[in-house]
Design an enzyme around this catalytic site. Structure first.
Site, PDB file in Angstrom:
ATOM      1  N   ASP A  61      21.639  -8.196 -51.135  1.00 13.57           N
ATOM      2  CA  ASP A  61      22.207  -6.822 -50.663  1.00 13.57           C
ATOM      3  C   ASP A  61      21.821  -6.710 -49.347  1.00 13.57           C
ATOM      4  OD1 ASP A  61      23.094  -5.870 -53.136  1.00 13.57           O
ATOM      5  OD2 ASP A  61      21.111  -6.148 -53.866  1.00 13.57           O
ATOM      6  N   HIS A 111      19.085  -2.867 -57.941  1.00 16.79           N
ATOM      7  CA  HIS A 111      20.462  -3.794 -57.433  1.00 16.79           C
ATOM      8  C   HIS A 111      21.510  -3.273 -58.343  1.00 16.79           C
ATOM      9  CE1 HIS A 111      22.890  -7.363 -56.525  1.00 16.79           C
ATOM     10  NE2 HIS A 111      22.834  -7.459 -57.965  1.00 16.79           N
TER      11      HIS A 111
HETATM   12  P1  NAI Z   1      27.670 -17.650 -64.985  1.00  8.83           P
HETATM   13  O1  NAI Z   1      28.039 -17.028 -66.007  1.00  8.83           O
HETATM   14  O2  NAI Z   1      28.599 -18.580 -64.320  1.00  8.83           O
HETATM   15  O3  NAI Z   1      26.244 -18.627 -65.241  1.00  8.83           O
HETATM   16  C1  NAI Z   1      25.169 -18.037 -66.265  1.00  8.83           C
HETATM   17  C2  NAI Z   1      24.654 -19.261 -67.066  1.00  8.83           C
HETATM   18  O4  NAI Z   1      23.571 -18.557 -67.741  1.00  8.83           O
HETATM   19  C3  NAI Z   1      25.567 -19.851 -67.954  1.00  8.83           C
HETATM   20  O5  NAI Z   1      25.502 -21.326 -67.650  1.00  8.83           O
HETATM   21  C4  NAI Z   1      24.944 -19.642 -69.254  1.00  8.83           C
HETATM   22  O6  NAI Z   1      25.252 -20.570 -70.191  1.00  8.83           O
HETATM   23  C5  NAI Z   1      23.704 -19.373 -68.868  1.00  8.83           C
HETATM   24  N1  NAI Z   1      23.055 -18.392 -69.944  1.00  8.83           N
HETATM   25  C6  NAI Z   1      23.387 -17.387 -70.772  1.00  8.83           C
HETATM   26  N2  NAI Z   1      22.564 -16.773 -71.618  1.00  8.83           N
HETATM   27  C7  NAI Z   1      21.304 -17.527 -71.050  1.00  8.83           C
HETATM   28  C8  NAI Z   1      19.970 -17.574 -71.449  1.00  8.83           C
HETATM   29  N3  NAI Z   1      19.758 -16.535 -72.746  1.00  8.83           N
HETATM   30  N4  NAI Z   1      19.086 -18.303 -71.011  1.00  8.83           N
HETATM   31  C9  NAI Z   1      19.728 -19.316 -69.919  1.00  8.83           C
HETATM   32  N5  NAI Z   1      20.581 -19.327 -69.576  1.00  8.83           N
HETATM   33  C10 NAI Z   1      21.702 -18.270 -70.178  1.00  8.83           C
HETATM   34  O7  NAI Z   1      26.962 -16.406 -64.011  1.00  8.83           O
HETATM   35  P2  NAI Z   1      26.507 -16.439 -62.472  1.00  8.83           P
HETATM   36  O8  NAI Z   1      27.537 -16.350 -61.877  1.00  8.83           O
HETATM   37  O9  NAI Z   1      25.677 -17.943 -62.419  1.00  8.83           O
HETATM   38  O10 NAI Z   1      25.461 -15.267 -62.509  1.00  8.83           O
HETATM   39  C11 NAI Z   1      24.267 -15.489 -63.316  1.00  8.83           C
HETATM   40  C12 NAI Z   1      23.789 -14.022 -63.020  1.00  8.83           C
HETATM   41  O11 NAI Z   1      23.201 -13.660 -61.717  1.00  8.83           O
HETATM   42  C13 NAI Z   1      24.706 -13.033 -63.759  1.00  8.83           C
HETATM   43  O12 NAI Z   1      23.872 -11.770 -64.550  1.00  8.83           O
HETATM   44  C14 NAI Z   1      25.085 -12.224 -62.401  1.00  8.83           C
HETATM   45  O13 NAI Z   1      25.410 -10.832 -62.783  1.00  8.83           O
HETATM   46  C15 NAI Z   1      23.761 -12.122 -61.730  1.00  8.83           C
HETATM   47  N6  NAI Z   1      23.742 -12.082 -60.228  1.00  8.83           N
HETATM   48  C16 NAI Z   1      22.814 -11.329 -59.588  1.00  8.83           C
HETATM   49  C17 NAI Z   1      22.912 -11.018 -58.314  1.00  8.83           C
HETATM   50  C18 NAI Z   1      21.755 -10.414 -57.473  1.00  8.83           C
HETATM   51  O14 NAI Z   1      21.964 -10.009 -56.238  1.00  8.83           O
HETATM   52  N7  NAI Z   1      20.724 -10.027 -58.012  1.00  8.83           N
HETATM   53  C19 NAI Z   1      24.265 -11.407 -57.389  1.00  8.83           C
HETATM   54  C20 NAI Z   1      25.100 -12.372 -58.260  1.00  8.83           C
HETATM   55  C21 NAI Z   1      24.948 -12.532 -59.482  1.00  8.83           C
END
Ligand code: NAI
Length: 328
Positions: free
Chosen positions: A161, A189
């Site tokens: 952000d 966030h």
């Molecule tokens: P994604 O769905 O591509 O990857 C998430 C991964 O986490 C998957 O490989 C899944 O198998 C794994 N996963 C699910 N449950 C799990 C658990 N209990 N323990 C370990 N791994 C687990 O999602 P992406 O795009 O990589 O995003 C990940 C997270 O980051 C989402 O929650 C998203 O909302 C968040 N995010 C946060 C941001 C921030 O600025 N704080 C910015 C962008 C995304």
């Protein structure tokens, strides 16, 4: 040879993970002379994809990568064993029609286990950055389930952000991004976050002196930053990944590098009551680091406009804390 730094990444096979782990392995975060051992944690169905990421890492032949450890979520302690950093990226994404409260309830239990395993297995100097959403409240849950780990070790990421806001200000003012400083994100966030242009500086001057269009600052600027994540999904058909991984790298670097005088960075940390934010909430503030721990920078003024924005985002955090009260 220096002792390797152990860095755990949960959700390492996901899209942020894929944009992140190669950069950590390459030395971009801890430097070209610092070996790193990566610990990957994934849910069992994603372990095949994780093997693929591991194979590609081998194929990069990074001199700074001193090893890879893989663990599934049934063996979190193995995943976090002796880790100096735990980057919590993995979580269940928000599905269609799912309310924020539903997401909080689904992801909450993941972070109770995460907190317990960090306390049991991680290194005594562990630092944790939570990215998986809702990141502030997930971090709150993990921290409260790891009471032996000092509260200054926990961060939730608002650096993306901050970077989004910095770029918006630089574009509007027609300056380089490096000219923008003290661009603080306050609170959650989420869409209630407050990107604080009043205290931001451009070329050492108040942003409000450099940008005369104050209606833009109070209106489109704030809403563009607040809704940037949704705009990326609309345009790309997938959520921010490379920019999120980049922000996480910026966040870890900001933690391990003493902050230059006069500068600050944004991250959500455990409130000590500064600026009227309830003690114990994980809320974003302007921070400085001495390379080991953070301090909340003091002396940022808030006028009535800013106070209303801060109150709204802190009220949301309070509500989220109530939703997960049974997990704390
Ligand atoms: P994604 O769905 O591509 O990857 C998430 C991964 O986490 C998957 O490989 C899944 O198998 C794994 N996963 C699910 N449950 C799990 C658990 N209990 N323990 C370990 N791994 C687990 O999602 P992406 O795009 O990589 O995003 C990940 C997270 O980051 C989402 O929650 C998203 O909302 C968040 N995010 C946060 C941001 C921030 O600025 N704080 C910015 C962008 C995304």
């Amino acid at each position: 040879m220096k002792t390797p730094i152990r860095v755990a990444v949960t959700g390492a096979a996901g899209q942020i993970g894929y944009a992140l782990v190669f950069r950590i392995a390459s030395g971009q975060v801890f430097g070209p002379d610092q070996p790193v051992i990566l610990h990957f944690v994934e849910i069992p169905p994603a372990l095949g994809a994780l093997d693929g990421v591991h194979m590609e890492l081998d194929d990069c032949a990074f001199p700074t990568l001193a090893g890879v450890v893989k663990a599934d979520t049934d063996h979190l302690n193995d995943g976090f064993r002796d880790c100096n950093f735990v980057l919590c990226v993995g979580s269940v994404p928000r599905g269609k029609g799912m309310e924020r409260g539903d997401l909080i309830k689904i992801n909450g239990p993941i972070f109770t286990n995460t907190g317990k395993a960090i306390q049991e297995a991680a290194a005594s100097d562990v630092r944790v950055v939570v990215v998986g959403n809702p990141c502030n409240t997930n971090c709150l849950i993990a921290m409260n389930n790891a009471k032996d780990v000092p509260s200054d070790r926990w961060y939730a990421m608002t650096m993306l952000d901050q970077n989004r806001a910095t770029s918006q200000l630089a574009n509007k003012a027609g300056v380089a991004v490096a000219d923008v400083q003290n661009m603080t994100i306050w609170g959650n966030h989420s869409a209630t976050q407050y990107p604080d242009f009043f205290n931001a500086k451009i070329g050492g001057k108040a942003a409000t002196d450099v940008i005369s269009d104050h209606d833009w600052l109070k209106g489109d600027f704030i809403s563009t930053v607040q809704k940037r994540g949704a705009a990326i999904i609309e345009a790309r058909g997938a959520s921010s990944a490379a920019s999120a991984a980049n922000a996480l790298i910026d966040n870890v670097k900001a933690i391990v590098t003493p902050t230059p005088a006069g500068e600050t960075f944004s991250a959500a940390v455990c409130s000590d009551g500064s600026y009227g934010v309830d003690e114990g909430l994980i809320s974003s503030f302007p921070l400085t680091s001495d390379g080991k721990t953070w301090k909340i920078a003091q002396g940022f003024d808030h006028n009535e406009f800013a106070k209303a924005k801060l109150d709204a985002t802190v009220a949301e955090l309070r509500g989220e804390r109530e939703t997960v009260a049974d997990l704390l």
